[in-house]
Design an enzyme around this catalytic site. Structure first.
Site, PDB file in Angstrom:
ATOM      1  N   LYS A   1       0.698  -1.233  -0.145  1.00 23.53           N
ATOM      2  CA  LYS A   1      -0.197  -0.089   0.054  1.00 23.53           C
ATOM      3  C   LYS A   1       0.913   1.291  -0.117  1.00 23.53           C
ATOM      4  O   LYS A   1       0.445   2.505  -0.402  1.00 23.53           O
ATOM      5  CB  LYS A   1      -0.921   0.053   1.126  1.00 23.53           C
ATOM      6  CG  LYS A   1      -1.898  -1.282   1.407  1.00 23.53           C
ATOM      7  CD  LYS A   1      -2.965  -1.030   0.363  1.00 23.53           C
ATOM      8  CE  LYS A   1      -4.259  -2.190   0.745  1.00 23.53           C
ATOM      9  NZ  LYS A   1      -4.144  -3.225   1.121  1.00 23.53           N
TER      10      LYS A   1
HETATM   11  C1  LIG Z   1      -4.766  -4.573   0.747  1.00 23.66           C
HETATM   12  C2  LIG Z   1      -3.834  -5.599   0.761  1.00 23.66           C
HETATM   13  C3  LIG Z   1      -4.292  -6.726  -0.093  1.00 23.66           C
HETATM   14  C4  LIG Z   1      -5.493  -6.858  -1.115  1.00 23.66           C
HETATM   15  O1  LIG Z   1      -5.382  -5.793  -2.233  1.00 23.66           O
HETATM   16  P1  LIG Z   1      -6.484  -5.290  -3.127  1.00 23.66           P
HETATM   17  O2  LIG Z   1      -5.825  -4.171  -4.009  1.00 23.66           O
HETATM   18  O3  LIG Z   1      -7.569  -4.740  -2.087  1.00 23.66           O
HETATM   19  O4  LIG Z   1      -7.091  -6.453  -3.911  1.00 23.66           O
HETATM   20  C5  LIG Z   1      -3.365  -8.025  -0.162  1.00 23.66           C
HETATM   21  N1  LIG Z   1      -2.477  -8.017   0.717  1.00 23.66           N
HETATM   22  C6  LIG Z   1      -2.317  -6.943   1.673  1.00 23.66           C
HETATM   23  C7  LIG Z   1      -1.115  -7.428   2.806  1.00 23.66           C
HETATM   24  C8  LIG Z   1      -2.890  -5.902   1.709  1.00 23.66           C
HETATM   25  O5  LIG Z   1      -2.625  -4.780   2.789  1.00 23.66           O
END
Ligand SMILES: *Cc1c(COP(=O)(O)O)cnc(C)c1O
Length: 441
Positions: free
Chosen positions: A113
């Site tokens: 993120k």
């Molecule tokens: C947010 C997240 C996901 C999922 O990603 P999306 O874009 O919502 O599909 C997977 N793994 C981790 C560690 C995350 O923080």
């Protein structure tokens, strides 16, 4: 050619600049912004880039052309993406085929993120600095998004962030990441659930008492997060000369997968995408034709993917024609038991410690290799550092992973958090008092 324009998934009647799409978050008709065309970026361009940052600036430039000049874009990208993106081969895997892991957790809050949040924050700040507007970003979070956004925006001029999280319902590590004191960030512990937090954010946007405050959101529906998330797919292809790999994406809201599909459209060599879900299996069931109904979310060991109604589904439906869905994307659902098994197997066979989300991806990749012939190398996106999930890791491996310094230091820092009731009035009052404070400054 000029910059890409953006239209709503619900109507192409009006188009928007990137700046407008970024600052609004959601289209006026309630749809999500999608590009009206996808600029082509020749592989040669990124294959000859000497670093990830150079590649990133080059690719983003194709998208943002005359909205932000190269002279401003380069330092922005250098500052945002100031960490490594290693591609490691999982050694010792069985003869089913090669698996690579693209480690996306070397940023400040240890999940992928950080890419989207850090670039988006700087782009917003760039556009705001040319007006005298300020912006208040509201984020409801149950995990990784909140800390990445708080960290990504902290200290940027003209921007304030207000985070809402359900009190007592996030792990201690996650909470610590949310509440350390950061300039221009306030954390609110809501006496309620994640759904309450989301409801409060929604009603703040509709609240006439808050009209004079410029509100925006930073969740995964913002196009400003999707563009930077294309960049690491290209980076995998820059680092390893894999002809046409399969990309396996641990998925929840499907933002990461959508970014991969966009990169593919713009020229990324890829054979197919795998969407690896936990027990929240709407998307795999949709692709097999079993169900067209969203579910309600269930709690799992890979909590950042506990999404019953993936918000980017609407985007994928607009971007990929129905007839191509099955050939572009293969999806599967992995249970908690299989997740634990995957963590153990990956450690015993390859001495690699994969976090629960990555473990879901690895299991999906192995399943895909068993289900088809001549599978090309698979690149699994490694979405988080295992130290963020010590409880689950202990369950799987009998001990907690080593805590990286960045995480350990959080326990020495000052914190700042206010507890509020799960009511929209409580949030309104809080936002008004913040506004008064900043006007008094
Ligand atoms: C947010 C997240 C996901 C999922 O990603 P999306 O874009 O919502 O599909 C997977 N793994 C981790 C560690 C995350 O923080």
């Amino acid at each position: 050619m000029t910059s890409v324009r953006y239209v709503s998934t619900r109507s192409a009647a009006r188009d928007f600049s990137f700046r407008e799409a970024l600052l609004c978050g959601i289209a006026p008709d309630g749809g999500l912004f999608i590009p009206d065309r996808v600029p082509q970026v020749e592989c040669a361009l990124w294959r000859k880039a000497s670093s990830f940052k150079e590649l990133a600036a080059g690719v983003l430039h194709r998208w943002l052309k005359d909205e932000i000049g190269e002279a401003a874009l380069k330092p922005l990208v250098d500052d945002a993406l100031n960490f490594d993106v290693p591609l490691v081969k999982l050694e010792g895997t069985s003869s089913d085929g090669d698996i690579y892991l693209l480690e996306l957790f070397h940023g400040p809050t240890l999940s992928f993120k950080d890419f989207g949040a850090r670039v988006m924050a700087r782009l917003m700040s760039h556009f705001l600095s040319r007006s005298d507007k300020s912006l208040t970003i509201l984020v409801a979070t149950s995990g990784d998004t909140g800390s990445a956004v708080a960290d990504g925006f902290a200290g940027l001029p003209n921007i304030r962030v207000v985070l809402l999280y359900p009190k007592g319902k996030v792990s201690l590590t996650q909470e610590r990441q949310l509440i350390v004191r950061r300039p221009n960030v306030s954390a609110l512990a809501v006496e309620g659930t994640f759904d309450d937090c989301q409801r409060m954010v929604k009603s703040a946007f509709a609240d006439k008492h808050l009209r004079h405050i410029n509100l925006s959101s930073a969740n995964s529906i913002n196009i400003g997060r999707l563009l930077p998330q294309m960049l690491y797919y290209c980076e995998a292809s820059r680092q390893a000369d894999l002809e046409k790999p399969v990309f396996c994406v641990p998925s929840g809201n499907l933002g990461n997968l959508t970014a991969g599909l966009l990169a593919h459209r713009s020229g990324l060599p890829a054979a197919r995408f795998l969407a690896a879900h936990n027990a929240n299996d709407f998307f795999p069931r949709f692709l097999t034709g079993e169900s067209h109904e969203f579910g309600s979310s269930v709690a799992t060991f890979s909590s950042a993917m506990d999404v019953g109604a993936p918000s980017n589904f609407e985007r994928i439906r607009s971007l990929v024609p129905e007839k191509d869905l099955g050939s572009s994307i293969w999806a599967t659902s992995v249970s908690d038991e299989e997740t634990i098994h995957s963590v153990r197997k990956t450690f015993s066979e390859s001495e690699y410690v994969a976090d629960p989300h990555t473990a879901v991806g690895i299991e999906a990749a192995r399943r895909y290799q068993r289900s088809s012939e001549n599978v090309p190398p698979i690149v699994v996106l490694s979405t988080a550092h295992p130290a963020k999930f010590p409880e689950v890791m202990e369950k799987a491996l009998g001990r907690r992973p080593q805590t990286p310094d960045r995480l350990a230091r959080l326990w020495e820092q000052e914190t700042q958090v206010a507890t509020v009731a799960a009511s929209s009035t409580a949030l309104t009052e809080h936002l008004l008092s913040l506004q008064e404070l900043s006007e008094a400054e």
